[in-house]
Design a protein around this motif. Structure first.
Motif, PDB file in Angstrom:
ATOM      1  N   ALA A  55      32.187  16.687  53.353  1.00 27.57           N
ATOM      2  CA  ALA A  55      30.873  17.993  53.828  1.00 27.57           C
ATOM      3  C   ALA A  55      31.444  19.382  54.787  1.00 27.57           C
ATOM      4  O   ALA A  55      30.654  20.702  53.536  1.00 27.57           O
ATOM      5  CB  ALA A  55      30.725  17.434  54.795  1.00 27.57           C
ATOM      6  N   PRO A  56      32.805  19.069  55.626  1.00 26.32           N
ATOM      7  CA  PRO A  56      33.009  20.212  56.163  1.00 26.32           C
ATOM      8  C   PRO A  56      33.481  21.670  54.778  1.00 26.32           C
ATOM      9  O   PRO A  56      33.664  22.350  55.162  1.00 26.32           O
ATOM     10  CB  PRO A  56      34.401  20.698  56.598  1.00 26.32           C
ATOM     11  CG  PRO A  56      34.533  18.659  56.681  1.00 26.32           C
ATOM     12  CD  PRO A  56      33.653  18.035  55.465  1.00 26.32           C
ATOM     13  N   VAL A  57      33.278  21.486  53.818  1.00 26.29           N
ATOM     14  CA  VAL A  57      34.005  22.473  52.481  1.00 26.29           C
ATOM     15  C   VAL A  57      32.849  22.449  51.937  1.00 26.29           C
ATOM     16  O   VAL A  57      32.231  24.019  51.692  1.00 26.29           O
ATOM     17  CB  VAL A  57      35.059  21.433  51.023  1.00 26.29           C
ATOM     18  CG1 VAL A  57      35.344  22.929  50.284  1.00 26.29           C
ATOM     19  CG2 VAL A  57      35.867  21.680  51.458  1.00 26.29           C
ATOM     20  N   TYR A  58      31.331  22.420  51.902  1.00 30.28           N
ATOM     21  CA  TYR A  58      29.689  22.966  51.435  1.00 30.28           C
ATOM     22  C   TYR A  58      29.505  23.914  52.174  1.00 30.28           C
ATOM     23  O   TYR A  58      29.490  23.837  53.638  1.00 30.28           O
ATOM     24  CB  TYR A  58      29.046  21.353  51.356  1.00 30.28           C
ATOM     25  CG  TYR A  58      27.571  21.856  50.551  1.00 30.28           C
ATOM     26  CD1 TYR A  58      27.364  22.615  49.292  1.00 30.28           C
ATOM     27  CD2 TYR A  58      26.635  22.487  51.877  1.00 30.28           C
ATOM     28  CE1 TYR A  58      25.970  22.339  49.245  1.00 30.28           C
ATOM     29  CE2 TYR A  58      25.142  22.566  51.247  1.00 30.28           C
ATOM     30  CZ  TYR A  58      24.873  22.748  50.154  1.00 30.28           C
ATOM     31  OH  TYR A  58      24.178  22.669  49.930  1.00 30.28           O
ATOM     32  N   GLN A  59      29.038  25.365  51.596  1.00 31.28           N
ATOM     33  CA  GLN A  59      28.610  25.935  52.347  1.00 31.28           C
ATOM     34  C   GLN A  59      26.619  26.153  52.030  1.00 31.28           C
ATOM     35  O   GLN A  59      26.935  26.323  51.200  1.00 31.28           O
ATOM     36  CB  GLN A  59      30.016  27.397  52.433  1.00 31.28           C
ATOM     37  CG  GLN A  59      31.317  27.372  52.800  1.00 31.28           C
ATOM     38  CD  GLN A  59      30.672  26.878  54.294  1.00 31.28           C
ATOM     39  OE1 GLN A  59      30.060  28.026  54.752  1.00 31.28           O
ATOM     40  NE2 GLN A  59      31.528  26.407  54.773  1.00 31.28           N
ATOM     41  N   ALA A  60      25.905  25.688  52.976  1.00 29.54           N
ATOM     42  CA  ALA A  60      24.842  25.695  52.647  1.00 29.54           C
ATOM     43  C   ALA A  60      24.035  26.693  52.638  1.00 29.54           C
ATOM     44  O   ALA A  60      24.319  27.553  53.195  1.00 29.54           O
ATOM     45  CB  ALA A  60      24.100  24.853  53.197  1.00 29.54           C
ATOM     46  N   GLY A  61      23.480  27.995  51.681  1.00 34.32           N
ATOM     47  CA  GLY A  61      23.237  29.089  51.663  1.00 34.32           C
ATOM     48  C   GLY A  61      24.216  29.765  50.942  1.00 34.32           C
ATOM     49  O   GLY A  61      23.819  31.231  50.838  1.00 34.32           O
ATOM     50  N   GLY A  62      25.481  29.734  50.527  1.00 32.41           N
ATOM     51  CA  GLY A  62      26.067  30.801  50.179  1.00 32.41           C
ATOM     52  C   GLY A  62      27.105  30.515  50.314  1.00 32.41           C
ATOM     53  O   GLY A  62      27.623  29.975  50.624  1.00 32.41           O
ATOM     54  N   PRO A  63      28.391  31.700  49.549  1.00 35.20           N
ATOM     55  CA  PRO A  63      29.836  31.160  50.477  1.00 35.20           C
ATOM     56  C   PRO A  63      29.631  31.259  51.645  1.00 35.20           C
ATOM     57  O   PRO A  63      29.129  31.952  52.590  1.00 35.20           O
ATOM     58  CB  PRO A  63      30.529  32.954  49.503  1.00 35.20           C
ATOM     59  CG  PRO A  63      29.329  33.057  49.587  1.00 35.20           C
ATOM     60  CD  PRO A  63      27.922  32.904  49.559  1.00 35.20           C
ATOM     61  N   GLY A  65      30.826  32.154  55.212  1.00 33.10           N
ATOM     62  CA  GLY A  65      31.400  34.166  56.023  1.00 33.10           C
ATOM     63  C   GLY A  65      29.573  34.572  55.632  1.00 33.10           C
ATOM     64  O   GLY A  65      29.982  36.041  56.155  1.00 33.10           O
ATOM     65  N   ALA A  66      28.756  34.282  54.923  1.00 31.30           N
ATOM     66  CA  ALA A  66      27.409  34.904  54.800  1.00 31.30           C
ATOM     67  C   ALA A  66      26.479  34.830  56.074  1.00 31.30           C
ATOM     68  O   ALA A  66      26.629  33.851  56.208  1.00 31.30           O
ATOM     69  CB  ALA A  66      26.615  34.419  53.195  1.00 31.30           C
ATOM     70  N   ALA A  67      26.156  35.932  56.195  1.00 28.75           N
ATOM     71  CA  ALA A  67      25.379  36.383  57.094  1.00 28.75           C
ATOM     72  C   ALA A  67      23.956  35.264  56.814  1.00 28.75           C
ATOM     73  O   ALA A  67      23.232  35.455  55.896  1.00 28.75           O
ATOM     74  CB  ALA A  67      24.748  37.313  57.315  1.00 28.75           C
ATOM     75  N   LEU A  68      22.873  35.020  57.886  1.00 31.97           N
ATOM     76  CA  LEU A  68      22.276  33.514  57.803  1.00 31.97           C
ATOM     77  C   LEU A  68      21.251  34.745  58.338  1.00 31.97           C
ATOM     78  O   LEU A  68      20.680  35.620  58.856  1.00 31.97           O
ATOM     79  CB  LEU A  68      21.872  32.428  58.763  1.00 31.97           C
ATOM     80  CG  LEU A  68      23.239  32.217  57.792  1.00 31.97           C
ATOM     81  CD1 LEU A  68      23.267  30.812  58.811  1.00 31.97           C
ATOM     82  CD2 LEU A  68      22.646  31.293  56.638  1.00 31.97           C
TER      83      LEU A  68
END
Length: 68
Positions: A55-63, A65-68
């Motif tokens: 789970a810590p590897v998964y980035q919801a919504g994109g790569p 460091g991406a701004a939400l």
């Protein structure tokens, strides 16, 4: 791995043991629900997650460091 289905009598005993006595008219519905949950869990237990990253590897919504 297949578990035997819960009978209404077994469901009533389990509920009573948990401190949740059930009325007779609810036993069939509660037992059917418990059996359905057991069948869903059985399917999930059979899934192979070896290639799934933690789970810590998964980035919801994109790569990362991406701004939400």
């Amino acid at each position: 791995m297949t578990a035997a289905e819960l009978t209404p009598q077994e469901g009533a005993r389990c509920a009573l043991r948990a401190g949740l006595p059930l009325a007779d008219d609810r036993l069939a519905l509660v037992t059917a629900t418990a059996n359905h949950i057991q069948s869903v869990l059985g399917v999930l237990r059979e899934l192979d997650f070896r290639q799934t990253p933690p789970a810590p590897v998964y980035q919801a919504g994109g790569p990362a460091g991406a701004a939400l």
